[in-house]
Design a protein around this motif. Structure first.
Motif, PDB file in Angstrom:
ATOM      1  N   GLY A  50       0.776  -1.240   0.000  1.00 56.98           N
ATOM      2  CA  GLY A  50       0.000   0.000   0.000  1.00 56.98           C
ATOM      3  C   GLY A  50       0.802   1.282   0.000  1.00 56.98           C
ATOM      4  O   GLY A  50       0.236   2.374   0.054  1.00 56.98           O
ATOM      5  N   PHE A  51       2.146   1.180  -0.064  1.00 56.34           N
ATOM      6  CA  PHE A  51       2.960   2.397  -0.101  1.00 56.34           C
ATOM      7  C   PHE A  51       2.851   3.033  -1.479  1.00 56.34           C
ATOM      8  O   PHE A  51       3.046   2.380  -2.501  1.00 56.34           O
ATOM      9  CB  PHE A  51       4.419   2.057   0.206  1.00 56.34           C
ATOM     10  CG  PHE A  51       5.376   3.203   0.010  1.00 56.34           C
ATOM     11  CD1 PHE A  51       5.351   4.289   0.865  1.00 56.34           C
ATOM     12  CD2 PHE A  51       6.294   3.179  -1.029  1.00 56.34           C
ATOM     13  CE1 PHE A  51       6.241   5.343   0.686  1.00 56.34           C
ATOM     14  CE2 PHE A  51       7.180   4.220  -1.211  1.00 56.34           C
ATOM     15  CZ  PHE A  51       7.153   5.301  -0.352  1.00 56.34           C
ATOM     16  N   VAL A  52       2.525   4.317  -1.511  1.00 57.59           N
ATOM     17  CA  VAL A  52       2.426   5.050  -2.778  1.00 57.59           C
ATOM     18  C   VAL A  52       3.696   5.888  -2.933  1.00 57.59           C
ATOM     19  O   VAL A  52       3.879   6.879  -2.216  1.00 57.59           O
ATOM     20  CB  VAL A  52       1.181   5.962  -2.808  1.00 57.59           C
ATOM     21  CG1 VAL A  52       1.111   6.715  -4.131  1.00 57.59           C
ATOM     22  CG2 VAL A  52      -0.079   5.140  -2.584  1.00 57.59           C
ATOM     23  N   PRO A  53       4.589   5.508  -3.846  1.00 56.52           N
ATOM     24  CA  PRO A  53       5.848   6.249  -4.001  1.00 56.52           C
ATOM     25  C   PRO A  53       5.604   7.684  -4.460  1.00 56.52           C
ATOM     26  O   PRO A  53       4.687   7.951  -5.224  1.00 56.52           O
ATOM     27  CB  PRO A  53       6.602   5.453  -5.084  1.00 56.52           C
ATOM     28  CG  PRO A  53       5.911   4.130  -5.157  1.00 56.52           C
ATOM     29  CD  PRO A  53       4.489   4.375  -4.774  1.00 56.52           C
ATOM     30  N   GLN A  54       6.445   8.585  -3.968  1.00 61.24           N
ATOM     31  CA  GLN A  54       6.382   9.983  -4.395  1.00 61.24           C
ATOM     32  C   GLN A  54       7.413  10.222  -5.497  1.00 61.24           C
ATOM     33  O   GLN A  54       8.158   9.320  -5.884  1.00 61.24           O
ATOM     34  CB  GLN A  54       6.657  10.900  -3.192  1.00 61.24           C
ATOM     35  CG  GLN A  54       5.686  10.708  -2.037  1.00 61.24           C
ATOM     36  CD  GLN A  54       4.246  10.980  -2.420  1.00 61.24           C
ATOM     37  OE1 GLN A  54       3.939  12.027  -2.963  1.00 61.24           O
ATOM     38  NE2 GLN A  54       3.362  10.023  -2.148  1.00 61.24           N
ATOM     39  N   VAL A  55       7.461  11.463  -6.002  1.00 58.60           N
ATOM     40  CA  VAL A  55       8.342  11.796  -7.126  1.00 58.60           C
ATOM     41  C   VAL A  55       9.799  11.465  -6.794  1.00 58.60           C
ATOM     42  O   VAL A  55      10.510  10.864  -7.609  1.00 58.60           O
ATOM     43  CB  VAL A  55       8.198  13.290  -7.499  1.00 58.60           C
ATOM     44  CG1 VAL A  55       9.222  13.686  -8.564  1.00 58.60           C
ATOM     45  CG2 VAL A  55       6.797  13.584  -8.004  1.00 58.60           C
ATOM     46  N   LEU A  56      10.249  11.825  -5.581  1.00 56.86           N
ATOM     47  CA  LEU A  56      11.644  11.581  -5.200  1.00 56.86           C
ATOM     48  C   LEU A  56      11.965  10.092  -5.173  1.00 56.86           C
ATOM     49  O   LEU A  56      13.049   9.666  -5.590  1.00 56.86           O
ATOM     50  CB  LEU A  56      11.923  12.207  -3.827  1.00 56.86           C
ATOM     51  CG  LEU A  56      13.365  12.084  -3.310  1.00 56.86           C
ATOM     52  CD1 LEU A  56      14.346  12.733  -4.276  1.00 56.86           C
ATOM     53  CD2 LEU A  56      13.499  12.721  -1.930  1.00 56.86           C
ATOM     54  N   THR A  57      10.993   9.273  -4.717  1.00 59.99           N
ATOM     55  CA  THR A  57      11.207   7.814  -4.681  1.00 59.99           C
ATOM     56  C   THR A  57      11.384   7.275  -6.095  1.00 59.99           C
ATOM     57  O   THR A  57      12.282   6.472  -6.360  1.00 59.99           O
ATOM     58  CB  THR A  57      10.007   7.113  -4.007  1.00 59.99           C
ATOM     59  OG1 THR A  57       9.666   7.776  -2.803  1.00 59.99           O
ATOM     60  CG2 THR A  57      10.323   5.661  -3.710  1.00 59.99           C
ATOM     61  N   TYR A  58      10.508   7.710  -7.003  1.00 64.97           N
ATOM     62  CA  TYR A  58      10.623   7.260  -8.394  1.00 64.97           C
ATOM     63  C   TYR A  58      11.947   7.711  -9.012  1.00 64.97           C
ATOM     64  O   TYR A  58      12.615   6.942  -9.709  1.00 64.97           O
ATOM     65  CB  TYR A  58       9.454   7.795  -9.222  1.00 64.97           C
ATOM     66  CG  TYR A  58       8.245   6.902  -9.186  1.00 64.97           C
ATOM     67  CD1 TYR A  58       8.249   5.654  -9.806  1.00 64.97           C
ATOM     68  CD2 TYR A  58       7.084   7.289  -8.530  1.00 64.97           C
ATOM     69  CE1 TYR A  58       7.145   4.822  -9.783  1.00 64.97           C
ATOM     70  CE2 TYR A  58       5.960   6.460  -8.493  1.00 64.97           C
ATOM     71  CZ  TYR A  58       5.998   5.230  -9.118  1.00 64.97           C
ATOM     72  OH  TYR A  58       4.901   4.404  -9.090  1.00 64.97           O
ATOM     73  N   ASN A  59      12.319   8.959  -8.760  1.00 73.18           N
ATOM     74  CA  ASN A  59      13.582   9.461  -9.304  1.00 73.18           C
ATOM     75  C   ASN A  59      14.764   8.663  -8.777  1.00 73.18           C
ATOM     76  O   ASN A  59      15.714   8.361  -9.510  1.00 73.18           O
ATOM     77  CB  ASN A  59      13.759  10.947  -8.959  1.00 73.18           C
ATOM     78  CG  ASN A  59      12.975  11.864  -9.875  1.00 73.18           C
ATOM     79  OD1 ASN A  59      12.394  11.418 -10.864  1.00 73.18           O
ATOM     80  ND2 ASN A  59      12.934  13.137  -9.552  1.00 73.18           N
ATOM     81  N   THR A  60      14.717   8.319  -7.489  1.00 78.29           N
ATOM     82  CA  THR A  60      15.793   7.519  -6.881  1.00 78.29           C
ATOM     83  C   THR A  60      15.876   6.137  -7.533  1.00 78.29           C
ATOM     84  O   THR A  60      16.967   5.654  -7.858  1.00 78.29           O
ATOM     85  CB  THR A  60      15.544   7.365  -5.360  1.00 78.29           C
ATOM     86  OG1 THR A  60      15.459   8.657  -4.761  1.00 78.29           O
ATOM     87  CG2 THR A  60      16.659   6.586  -4.700  1.00 78.29           C
ATOM     88  N   MET A  61      14.718   5.505  -7.723  1.00 76.11           N
ATOM     89  CA  MET A  61      14.673   4.175  -8.334  1.00 76.11           C
ATOM     90  C   MET A  61      15.157   4.213  -9.784  1.00 76.11           C
ATOM     91  O   MET A  61      15.954   3.372 -10.211  1.00 76.11           O
ATOM     92  CB  MET A  61      13.229   3.659  -8.278  1.00 76.11           C
ATOM     93  CG  MET A  61      13.066   2.183  -8.632  1.00 76.11           C
ATOM     94  SD  MET A  61      13.712   1.061  -7.379  1.00 76.11           S
ATOM     95  CE  MET A  61      15.256   0.557  -8.106  1.00 76.11           C
TER      96      MET A  61
END
Length: 457
Positions: A178-189
């Protein structure tokens, strides 16, 4: 009567001054406040600790703890978080671990930010297993909950330590819970996948990013675009460039220079020139790396006058050209056969106080050898103040090209005696060359020297 508002106002003043690197003025405000009967609180000292960590030194920040205790105020978790974070930021990683232990011994209970900083420190120390252990402790304790920053630290740390597969597994596992990634999480990945050259996975995450309703920013697109170029997928990189344009993103100099460098490397000079001109017309002020890319473009086109004019422009803007800038020009002159011009520019570099430029000399020797001027290359070699393994490898390789195998073998032996290493392919070229012209005894001698050098190493 002094109210709490007075202390709050003093804290605001101190915070403002600390943020603008005016620590001495912040201290004056504190002293004046105490004289007027406005006494500092925990927030006052924590603000000073953060300011000293950022702009003075870690030791000066640590001394604030003693001042707090003298004022009857006990340090809290924020005090130590600031110190630990400052230690990590200044790469005092062992000191950050000591501060964490000191916090525990003082009976101060760490919060989730304490553990985030600790994990970041462990990852930077190259201890991903220990960082993962800390993460598990947070999750399993039930006393505190990981935040988005916790997950970002884990994903970024795993990627940077080469555990990209584990980072992807964590990312997907979090989504399932249920964790919804934010922009920074996506950029990191995406950044981690791109650095591991997993372009397909990076583009899938980018598509997923858009499907969630997020709008990728210029950093996201530039990261994937650069990965495309690094993986040799030039057309895919240019497609991303077009997509960025269609969405109206304002390019920074880094994005433009990434494209220009890729186009120059693949020989698409006219397109690179067009992008460079567009960058200039958009009013972007390039940094030195951007200018170096454009100088490289001009040199590849043989436009040395334009390259030198750009060097003058850089100096007028207050930037200082580095050795790399001049090496690009020297290499360009060598490529077009203007060796006199290249040597003249080397002398010009010395007059500017750059000192000996080993890379430029190596370029000169290589280009002279490839152009058939092997005697001149040997003269340059003899005149060099400093030599490295590349210098020897370049000259030995070019001596073999000129079929001067005996000279090449003598230089190779001298290189091995000096402790330098020459590429095995070049070593084989010398031995094969000696055998081909009948110097069998010398070829055996070279083989023996090579074996001895390997045993010593």
């Amino acid at each position: 009567m002094i109210t709490r508002l007075s202390t709050k106002f003093m804290n605001i003043c101190i915070s403002t001054m600390c943020k603008s690197n005016q620590i001495s003025k912040a201290e004056v405000v504190l002293i004046d406040g105490i004289k007027l009967g406005v006494y500092p609180d925990i927030f006052t000292y924590n603000t000073l600790i953060n300011g000293y960590c950022r702009f003075v030194s870690l030791d000066a920040a640590y001394n604030i703890l003693n001042r707090m205790k003298e004022a009857g105020i006990n340090p809290d978790v924020v005090s130590y978080n600031s110190l630990i974070s400052g230690a990590v930021r200044k790469s005092h990683l062992s000191k950050s671990l000591q501060l964490f232990d000191e916090m525990l011994q003082s009976g101060i209970r760490p919060d989730v930010w304490s553990y985030n900083i600790l994990m970041h420190c462990l990852f930077r120390l190259g201890k991903p297993e220990e960082a993962n252990s800390v993460f598990k402790d947070i999750v399993e304790s039930g006393e505190m909950y990981p935040c988005t920053s916790t997950y970002n630290v884990m994903i970024n740390g795993l990627c940077k330590n080469g555990y990209v597969k584990n980072a992807v597994m964590l990312f997907r596992n979090l989504q399932r819970h249920g964790f919804v990634p934010q922009v920074l999480t996506y950029n990191t990945m995406i950044n981690g996948l791109c650095k591991a050259k997993r372009l397909g996975d990076a583009r899938r995450v980018l598509r997923e990013f858009c499907e969630y309703g997020y709008e990728p920013n210029a950093i996201t697109y530039t990261t994937v675009m650069k990965c495309c170029f690094r993986c040799g997928r030039l057309e895919q990189g240019l497609e991303i460039l077009s997509e960025m344009r269609m969405k109206g993103y304002t390019f920074d100099g880094f994005a433009y220079c990434t494209v220009v460098a890729a186009l120059v490397k693949t020989g698409r000079i006219e397109e690179a020139d067009e992008i460079a001109q567009k960058m200039m017309s958009n009013g972007l002020v390039p940094d030195l790396a951007s200018y170096n890319t454009m100088i490289n473009l001009f040199c590849r086109q043989g436009r040395f006058d334009d390259a030198l004019k750009l060097v003058d422009k850089i100096e007028r803007q207050g930037l200082k050209c580095d050795q790399y800038t001049h090496t690009i020009i020297i290499h360009g002159l060598c490529k077009v056969g203007d060796f006199a011009g290249a040597e003249k520019h080397l002398d010009f570099m010395n007059s500017l106080g750059f000192g000996f430029n080993l890379v430029a000399f190596n370029c000169l020797i290589d280009c002279l050898g490839k152009a058939g001027h092997i005697d001149q290359a040997m003269k340059v070699f003899d005149s060099m103040e400093v030599k490295d393994s590349f210098t020897y490898t370049i000259l030995v390789h070019n001596l073999c090209r000129a079929r001067k195998f005996l000279f090449a073998s003598q230089l190779l032996i001298g290189c091995l005696k000096s402790g330098f290493h020459i590429l095995r392919a070049t070593q084989r070229a010398v031995i094969d060359g000696l055998c081909s012209v009948g110097f069998i005894k010398q070829a055996r001698k070279v083989k023996t020297k090579i074996r001895s050098a390997r045993l010593i190493r």
